[in-house]
Every structure is written in structure tokens, then in C-alpha cells.
Design a protein around this motif. Structure first.
Motif, PDB file in Angstrom:
ATOM      1  N   ARG A  93      58.377 115.100  -7.417  1.00  0.00           N
ATOM      2  CA  ARG A  93      57.213 115.927  -7.758  1.00  0.00           C
ATOM      3  C   ARG A  93      56.844 116.834  -6.585  1.00  0.00           C
ATOM      4  N   THR A  97      56.443 120.967  -6.260  1.00  0.00           N
ATOM      5  CA  THR A  97      55.154 121.492  -5.820  1.00  0.00           C
ATOM      6  C   THR A  97      55.334 122.393  -4.599  1.00  0.00           C
ATOM      7  N   PRO A 101      53.230 125.410  -7.154  1.00  0.00           N
ATOM      8  CA  PRO A 101      52.385 124.507  -7.929  1.00  0.00           C
ATOM      9  C   PRO A 101      52.147 125.008  -9.345  1.00  0.00           C
ATOM     10  N   ARG A 103      52.528 125.587 -13.044  1.00  0.00           N
ATOM     11  CA  ARG A 103      53.204 124.804 -14.087  1.00  0.00           C
ATOM     12  C   ARG A 103      54.165 125.667 -14.904  1.00  0.00           C
ATOM     13  N   GLN A 106      57.342 125.802 -12.849  1.00  0.00           N
ATOM     14  CA  GLN A 106      58.027 124.519 -12.884  1.00  0.00           C
ATOM     15  C   GLN A 106      58.747 124.308 -14.217  1.00  0.00           C
ATOM     16  N   GLU A 294      47.405 125.977 -13.822  1.00  0.00           N
ATOM     17  CA  GLU A 294      47.399 124.515 -13.889  1.00  0.00           C
ATOM     18  C   GLU A 294      46.818 124.088 -15.228  1.00  0.00           C
TER      19      GLU A 294
END
Length: 555
Positions: A93, A97, A101, A103, A106, A294
Motif C-alpha cells: 500500500r 501511495t 495518493p 485513487r 492507483q 480520495e
């Protein structure tokens, strides 16, 4: 009953029943699939006049296939539980990050790029089973993690498992046909060259349509799991530069590889090259959005977003070197490539099979290759992690206990879904003289579409994948039908067969047993209908856009 329209409606009935119950009434698959199974048995027995012994043998064949799929799911659950209990997930994780960070970023890196690489190496729905738990470990809601894993089951799928949907599905689907041999001769090609041409057409369509998938994925992520209304989806558009950059980083080498090397490596090398380019660029801050996005605070999450697996709580406070933490996933990738791309290894492992020939005295047969299926590789990676991560007996026992408990909830749906599929496909062996149910549906659609058929070709591919849960099986069922239909209306058949392969890939986003299997890896059983409501949107986009491109290529 010789009316094609009526037969098509009867053949469609099991699919409609399952669709209405799952998507319309949001029934769990473990309740919807048994009813769908009853409908397909009645249609096979009383309309297609399939012998009871063939129905029973097809059901047993489906149970064997279900065992193979449960094996893969167990391996994915075990690896997740192992990494959670060892503390590796905390370091994994942290790795993402550190890159960003955000999302959206990611999801694109893990889902689109890493997922494409895993699909290219393995297939079998493995990417969703690997991607979903990994995203869950990063703090994604379980439903968002599965949605990402399923949505990327599109562009790379036609070239998944080192090109199996083309090399087995299309090649064997067209093999032995005199009309195909005539077409190949007219073009002055050999059959392998003709298959490579179809693969390149499919790659071009995929690359054009698939380039928008990462951006669409970001919009779905923010729209369904962020702010309400149009503002939520707009948050996804704000990552457009990074999304298009990541898309092209995969699709450009994907098409180049399809043109130069053939159908074995477009997804595998496209995903790998894209991953290297995008991670390097992201670490330097290139194309990243100015404001990271986020999820809302966990206390604001809707209850339907979350599952019963929560690995993040198990890894708090424990850290290890990122290389050691990532080693099991790297081992999975290496073993998948080794067992799929190195022919002697592949032949040895596929030769270690458990064969079920002539089930109940019929021509129905099936086999399991326990050391070739991705489930075995995932278990090997889990066992390797015991030593790499210095796990004790208590941690090891906990990972097996959790994996077994989660698997039990998956079994009911899959043990009805796969027999339903096999009865549907094997219905061609009947006393009524009808084509199988899938071919009957395709004939009905072709009779309605006429000269506009290329627009609809991907939808038949998607239908086959939705029912069978496999692009390869969809191509086996429909490639020759697509070829013949194209010749009958006077358009280029190779383009239409490519459309079949493209649609067969898109259908993987909504196929029930893929949804069930991926959901099981994050403890999200019973919400399959909610997921299909979401992933059907990119599937519709894919088939519509793909149909237009196939029409242009074919005419």
C-alpha cells in the motif's frame, strides 16, 4: 416448433431470467443461478429434446469446470490472506501511495496496466481475482475494487493467456471449413497468416475503443463512489491527461506487437511496457492531476460497498522492504509467463491432467489441469511467502482458515452457473434437429440485422462470453457463424470475425461467474447484480463503438 423467432425467445429465456433476478431485483447469484439452471434444463428437455443423460452429463461437466474456477478463487483468497497476515500489504500500500495518493491513478496503474499484464499471461479471470484484493488492501471499497478488476477485463482479453482466444478460439472455430479455406486461398495466405490478420484487425479495434477505458474507469470510480450527481463523474474527467497517457502507453505497443509478433503477446507486452512507462512518469509527477482524489470517509460509505474481507486492519503497524513485500506478486507474474510462454513447460503441465472422458457414456468430456491452472501458481506464491516473510504457524493457519471460509460462500452460485452454461452450449446434441441455443440466438439476430450485421457482430461475441464466461469459448461457438454471415452479405469476413473477438472480450466485464469469482476474493457475495449494473455501462460502450469500427473495416 420450427419458427426461428420463437426458438430464439426460448433460448434467450435462461439469460433473461438470470439478468432480471440479478440486475432488476438485485438477487444474490446463489439464488438467481439455480432458477436459471431450472429454466435451461426445461428448455433443453422439452423444446430442444436433449436426452436426459446428455443434460446430466453436461451438468457434471459444469461441476468439473466450477471446481477449476473455485481452485483459482481459493488461490487468490489464500494469497491475499497470506500477505495480510505477514504484513506485506502495508508495504505494498505504501508503494502505491508513494507514487500517488490519488485513487484514480492507483486504479489505472493497478487495474489497467498490471491487470493487462496478468491477463496477457494467464486469462481465466485471474486479473480480477488478483487486482480486486490488491485494491482492497490499498483502502478501496470492496465493490469499487471488483468494479475496477472487471472493467479492465476488456481490451487485453482477446490476447489473454498468451493469445488463447485467438489461437484456440478463432483458429479452431474456423478450422476445417471449406469456405474459410477458399477465402484464405483467394487472399494468397496460409491459415496462420490469416489468423494473424484477424488478430491485427481485432487489436486495432481494441486499441481505438480501449484507449478511453482508463478515463471511463476513473469517471465510474468517482461517480459511483464519490460525490453524488454529475459532479462526481466530473471528478473522473479531471484525470484525463494521465488516463489517456496510460491508455496509449499500453495500446500503442499492444498494436505494434500484434502486427510484428502475432497474437501471443500484445496484452502481456503491452501491459508490461505500459507499466514501466507510466510508473516512471508518475514518479516524476508527469501528467498527474493537481489535486488528488480520495474516497469519502469510511463512515460515509454505503453498506453495499463493503465486504467481509478487511485486510487493512490486519497489517497496521507492520512494515517490510517493498521488494520482499512484492516478491509473491512478482513470482506469480514470472510463473504465469514461464508456464504459458515456454512451450516445453506448458506441455508438461497441461499433460498432468485429470480427464473425464465420455461422461455417463455420452460424448461430453472435460479435463482439469491442476498444475497449469492459475490457482496452483497463486498457492505456490502463498507458500513461498511463508519463508520470504518469515511467517509463523499461527499466521499461516489464519490465512488458510480465512480463505476456506470465504470460498464456501462462492460455491453455491458457481456450482449452478457452470452447469447452466454447459447445458446451454451442449444443447446442439438434440433429437429435434435444432442448432444449439447460442447458435439459434445468433441466427435470429442475423436474420433481423441483414446488411447491417457488422454493427451487431460484437454483441454476439459479448453474448457468448456472458453465457460461457470465456472469450475463447465464445469464439469457438461463433467464429464460423460470423464468417458465414459476413460472406452472405458480401463484406470482409475477417473484419467481422475480429468484431466477434472484440465483443467476446467486452462480455467478460459482465459474465456472471467472473463477477461471482472476483466478488468472492473481497468478501462481496450477494451483490453481483449491483456490480453488473455498473460494468454493463462500459460493456455497452465497447460493443457500440466496436460495432461501428467493425462496420467501417468490413465495408
Amino acid at each position: 416448433m420450427d419458427n426461428l423467432g420463437v426458438l430464439s425467445l426460448v433460448a434467450l429465456a435462461p439469460i433473461v431470467v438470470v439478468g432480471i433476478l440479478l440486475v432488476g431485483f438485485r438477487w444474490p447469484a446463489k439464488y438467481a443461478m439455480p432458477l436459471g439452471f431450472v429454466v435451461v434444463v426445461l428448455a433443453a428437455a422439452y423444446v430442444w429434446e436433449v436426452e436426459p443423460v446428455v443434460i446430466a452429463a453436461s451438468g457434471i461437466q459444469g461441476l468439473i469446470l466450477a471446481c477449476g474456477l473455485l481452485y483459482i478463487v481459493f488461490g487468490a483468497l489464500l494469497l491475499l490472506g497470506t500477505l495480510a497476515n505477514s504484513g506485506a500489504l502495508a508495504s505494498i500500500r505504501a508503494t502505491f501511495t508513494d507514487i500517488s495518493p490519488d485513487r484514480r491513478v492507483q486504479a489505472i496503474i493497478i487495474g489497467w496496466l498490471f491487470g493487462s499484464f496478468i491477463e496477457g499471461a494467464s486469462g481465466f479471470g485471474t486479473p480480477a481475482a488478483v487486482v480486486a484484493p490488491l485494491l482492497l488492501a490499498l483502502g478501496f471499497p470492496a465493490m469499487a475494487a471488483v468494479m475496477v478488476g472487471l472493467t479492465i477485463q476488456s481490451t487485453p482479453v482477446t490476447f489473454g493467456a498468451v493469445g488463447t482466444p485467438i489461437l484456440v478460439g478463432v483458429n479452431d472455430g474456423l478450422g476445417g471449413s471449406a469456405e474459410v479455406e477458399r477465402r484464405v486461398s483467394v487472399l494468397g495466405l496460409e491459415m496462420p497468416d490469416y489468423i494473424a490478420r484477424i488478430a491485427l484487425d481485432a487489436a486495432v479495434v481494441h486499441a481505438i475503443v480501449g484507449t478511453l477505458i482508463p478515463l471511463l474507469l476513473a469517471c465510474m470510480l468517482t461517480g459511483f463512489f464519490g460525490g453524488r450527481g454529475p459532479r462526481g463523474f466530473a471528478d473522473g474527467l479531471r484525470v484525463w491527461r494521465f488516463a489517456l497517457f496510460a491508455a496509449l502507453s499500453m495500446t500503442v505497443p499492444y498494436v505494434v506487437v500484434a502486427g510484428l509478433l502475432g497474437p501471443e503477446f500484445p496484452a502481456l507486452l503491452g501491459g508490461l511496457v505500459g507499466l514501466a512507462i507510466v510508473v516512471t512518469a508518475a514518479r516524476r509527477g508527469l501528467f498527474l492531476p493537481g489535486t488528488p482524489w480520495e474516497f469519502p470517509p469510511r463512515e460515509e460509505w454505503q453498506p453495499r460497498w463493503t465486504g467481509t474481507v478487511r485486510p487493512e486492519g490486519d497489517v497496521a503497524g507492520r512494515r517490510m522492504h517493498p521488494g520482499r513485500a512484492w516478491a509473491p506478486y512478482l513470482l506469480v507474474a514470472v510463473l504465469l509467463v514461464l508456464t504459458r510462454a515456454v512451450e516445453p513447460v506448458q506441455e508438461f503441465l497441461t499433460g498432468l491432467s485429470v480427464d473425464f472422458d465420455g461422461i455417463l457414456g455420452t460424448e461430453v468430456a472435460e479435463s482439469l489441469q491442476p498444475f497449469y491452472l492459475p490457482g496452483f501458481i497463486l498457492i505456490v506464491a502463498s507458500v513461498a511467502a511463508y519463508g520470504l516473510h518469515r511467517m509463523n504457524r499461527t499466521q499461516i493457519a489464519a490465512s488458510w482458515r480465512v480463505a476456506g471460509k470465504q470460498l464456501a460462500g462462492t460455491a453455491v452460485a458457481l456450482l449452478f452457473a457452470l452447469p447452466l452454461v454447459r447445458i446451454f452450449i451442449n444443447s446442439g446434441e438434440n433429437a429435434a434437429g435444432y442448432e444449439s441455443m447460442p447458435l439459434t440466438l445468433a441466427d435470429g439476430a442475423a436474420s433481423v440485422a441483414g446488411g447491417a450485421w457488422p454493427l451487431f457482430a460484437p454483441w454476439i461475441g459479448a453474448l457468448g462470453a456472458f453465457v460461457a464466461g470465456s472469450n475463447t469459448v465464445s469464439n469457438l461457438m461463433f467464429s464460423l457463424f460470423q464468417f458465414s454471415t459476413a460472406e452472405n452479405i458480401g463484406v470482409a469476413p475477417e473484419a467481422v470475425v475480429a468484431g466477434q473477438a472484440v465483443g467476446g472480450a467486452a462480455g467478460n466485464m459482465i459474465t456472471v461467474h467472473n463477477v461471482v469469482a472476483a466478488s468472492a476474493t473481497v468478501g462481496l457475495l450477494g451483490r453481483e447484480g449491483d456490480l453488473i449494473r455498473k460494468t454493463i455501462l462500459p460493456m455497452i460502450y465497447y460493443c457500440l463503438a466496436g460495432g461501428v469500427l467493425v462496420y467501417v473495416l468490413a465495408t
